[in-house]
Design an enzyme around this catalytic site. Structure first.
Site, PDB file in Angstrom:
ATOM      1  N   CYS A   1     -16.913  54.233 -16.839  1.00 40.07           N
ATOM      2  CA  CYS A   1     -15.514  54.347 -16.488  1.00 40.07           C
ATOM      3  C   CYS A   1     -15.141  53.699 -14.967  1.00 40.07           C
ATOM      4  O   CYS A   1     -15.911  54.034 -14.320  1.00 40.07           O
ATOM      5  CB  CYS A   1     -15.158  55.644 -16.946  1.00 40.07           C
ATOM      6  SG  CYS A   1     -13.188  55.808 -16.774  1.00 40.07           S
TER       7      CYS A   1
ATOM      8  N   ASP B   1     -13.148  55.333 -13.365  1.00 36.04           N
ATOM      9  CA  ASP B   1     -12.651  56.698 -12.879  1.00 36.04           C
ATOM     10  C   ASP B   1     -13.505  56.938 -11.399  1.00 36.04           C
ATOM     11  O   ASP B   1     -14.544  56.748 -11.187  1.00 36.04           O
ATOM     12  CB  ASP B   1     -13.254  57.925 -13.596  1.00 36.04           C
ATOM     13  CG  ASP B   1     -12.478  59.169 -13.144  1.00 36.04           C
ATOM     14  OD1 ASP B   1     -12.738  59.565 -12.062  1.00 36.04           O
ATOM     15  OD2 ASP B   1     -11.779  59.977 -13.836  1.00 36.04           O
TER      16      ASP B   1
ATOM     17  N   ARG C   1     -14.246  59.115  -9.606  1.00 37.17           N
ATOM     18  CA  ARG C   1     -15.189  60.374  -9.447  1.00 37.17           C
ATOM     19  C   ARG C   1     -16.638  59.956  -9.728  1.00 37.17           C
ATOM     20  O   ARG C   1     -17.329  60.651  -9.750  1.00 37.17           O
ATOM     21  CB  ARG C   1     -14.790  61.370  -9.992  1.00 37.17           C
ATOM     22  CG  ARG C   1     -13.130  61.955  -9.623  1.00 37.17           C
ATOM     23  CD  ARG C   1     -12.697  62.994 -10.594  1.00 37.17           C
ATOM     24  NE  ARG C   1     -12.179  62.365 -11.857  1.00 37.17           N
ATOM     25  CZ  ARG C   1     -11.894  63.009 -12.902  1.00 37.17           C
ATOM     26  NH1 ARG C   1     -11.652  64.307 -12.584  1.00 37.17           N
ATOM     27  NH2 ARG C   1     -11.690  62.604 -13.989  1.00 37.17           N
TER      28      ARG C   1
ATOM     29  N   HIS D   1     -17.784  59.929 -19.201  1.00 37.51           N
ATOM     30  CA  HIS D   1     -17.889  61.123 -18.524  1.00 37.51           C
ATOM     31  C   HIS D   1     -16.590  62.223 -18.970  1.00 37.51           C
ATOM     32  O   HIS D   1     -15.719  61.748 -19.529  1.00 37.51           O
ATOM     33  CB  HIS D   1     -17.429  60.946 -17.041  1.00 37.51           C
ATOM     34  CG  HIS D   1     -15.909  60.309 -16.738  1.00 37.51           C
ATOM     35  ND1 HIS D   1     -14.893  61.176 -16.322  1.00 37.51           N
ATOM     36  CD2 HIS D   1     -15.244  59.200 -17.040  1.00 37.51           C
ATOM     37  CE1 HIS D   1     -13.928  60.541 -16.263  1.00 37.51           C
ATOM     38  NE2 HIS D   1     -14.044  59.209 -16.781  1.00 37.51           N
TER      39      HIS D   1
ATOM     40  N   CYS E   1     -12.528  62.354 -19.043  1.00 38.94           N
ATOM     41  CA  CYS E   1     -11.941  61.198 -18.650  1.00 38.94           C
ATOM     42  C   CYS E   1     -10.443  60.866 -19.137  1.00 38.94           C
ATOM     43  O   CYS E   1     -10.069  61.500 -20.232  1.00 38.94           O
ATOM     44  CB  CYS E   1     -12.768  60.245 -19.691  1.00 38.94           C
ATOM     45  SG  CYS E   1     -12.366  58.362 -19.693  1.00 38.94           S
TER      46      CYS E   1
HETATM   47 CO    CO Z   1     -12.795  57.769 -17.435  1.00 39.26          CO
END
Ligand code: CO
Length: 216
Positions: free
Chosen positions: A41, A43, A45, A97, A100
């Site tokens: 992803c 993302d 993080r 994750h 998400c």
């Molecule tokens: Co995500």
């Protein structure tokens, strides 16, 4: 963070690398031979290399919202073809994750513009596993489970790609893994799925082998 800071960080990073090995970048420039393709992803993080402790040159990476493997996405298809045919990666990891945002959005009824079509495959995952998901009453558990099921379905989508199947029949690689990163603990979790077995169950539908015309 100011942009200047980023360039300063870069200078520090170069100094660190050269301090440990004066030929670091000279060697890095020679080429890459990663054994892994990571599909994860976007993302901020979930930083692939950091969380796996891998260095530049060790992993080929593709990231998009909610780690989707969509058959008409030229980007993912090109990444997979290049990784399998040219880099000859032995392992393809699809890593979702928990928490998400993309998965969360697919659990809601809302109009998200361009994201509507991107997240449609996630809604399809919901539909495919409706019976199981409807049994889960706790919203957090439901959210977590959809994250996991999404990873499973995207692994399935990897196996449906012709380049993957061709390489698979020829060399036995790449192996495909379903992982989830837990942003709440930092822990990386292997969902333990046997993707070869999973594929054998749907093989009569998705197998492209007859297209190879290899004479058997
Ligand atoms: Co995500």
């Amino acid at each position: 963070m100011e942009l200047e800071k980023i360039f300063q960080n870069n200078e520090n990073w170069i100094a660190e690398k050269l301090n440990a090995d004066p030929h670091y970048f000279e060697n890095l420039a020679k080429g890459q031979t990663p054994e892994f393709l990571y599909i994860g992803c976007s993302d901020s993080r979930v930083t692939a290399e950091d969380l796996m402790g891998l260095q530049p040159g060790e992993i080929f990476i593709h990231r998009n919202i909610a780690n989707q493997v969509i058959p008409t996405d030229n980007n993912i298809n090109s990444v997979v073809q290049y990784a399998v045919e040219h880099l000859k990666v032995k392992h393809i990891i699809v890593c979702g994750h928990y928490e998400c945002g993309g998965v969360k959005a697919a659990l809601q009824t809302s109009d998200m513009g361009q994201l509507n079509s991107w997240l449609q495959t996630l809604r399809d995952v919901r539909r495919l596993h409706r019976a199981e998901l409807e049994q889960i009453k706790d919203p957090q558990q439901l959210f977590d489970r959809l994250v996991e099921l999404n990873v499973r379905e995207q692994c399935m989508n990897v196996i449906k790609i012709d380049h993957v199947q061709k390489s698979w029949y020829k060399t036995g690689y790449p192996k495909i893994y379903a992982w989830v990163f837990d942003v709440r603990t930092g822990k990386l979790k292997d969902l333990g799925l046997d993707m070869e077995k999973e594929f054998m169950e749907i093989r009569e539908i998705y197998d492209l082998k007859p297209l190879e015309k290899e004479g058997h």
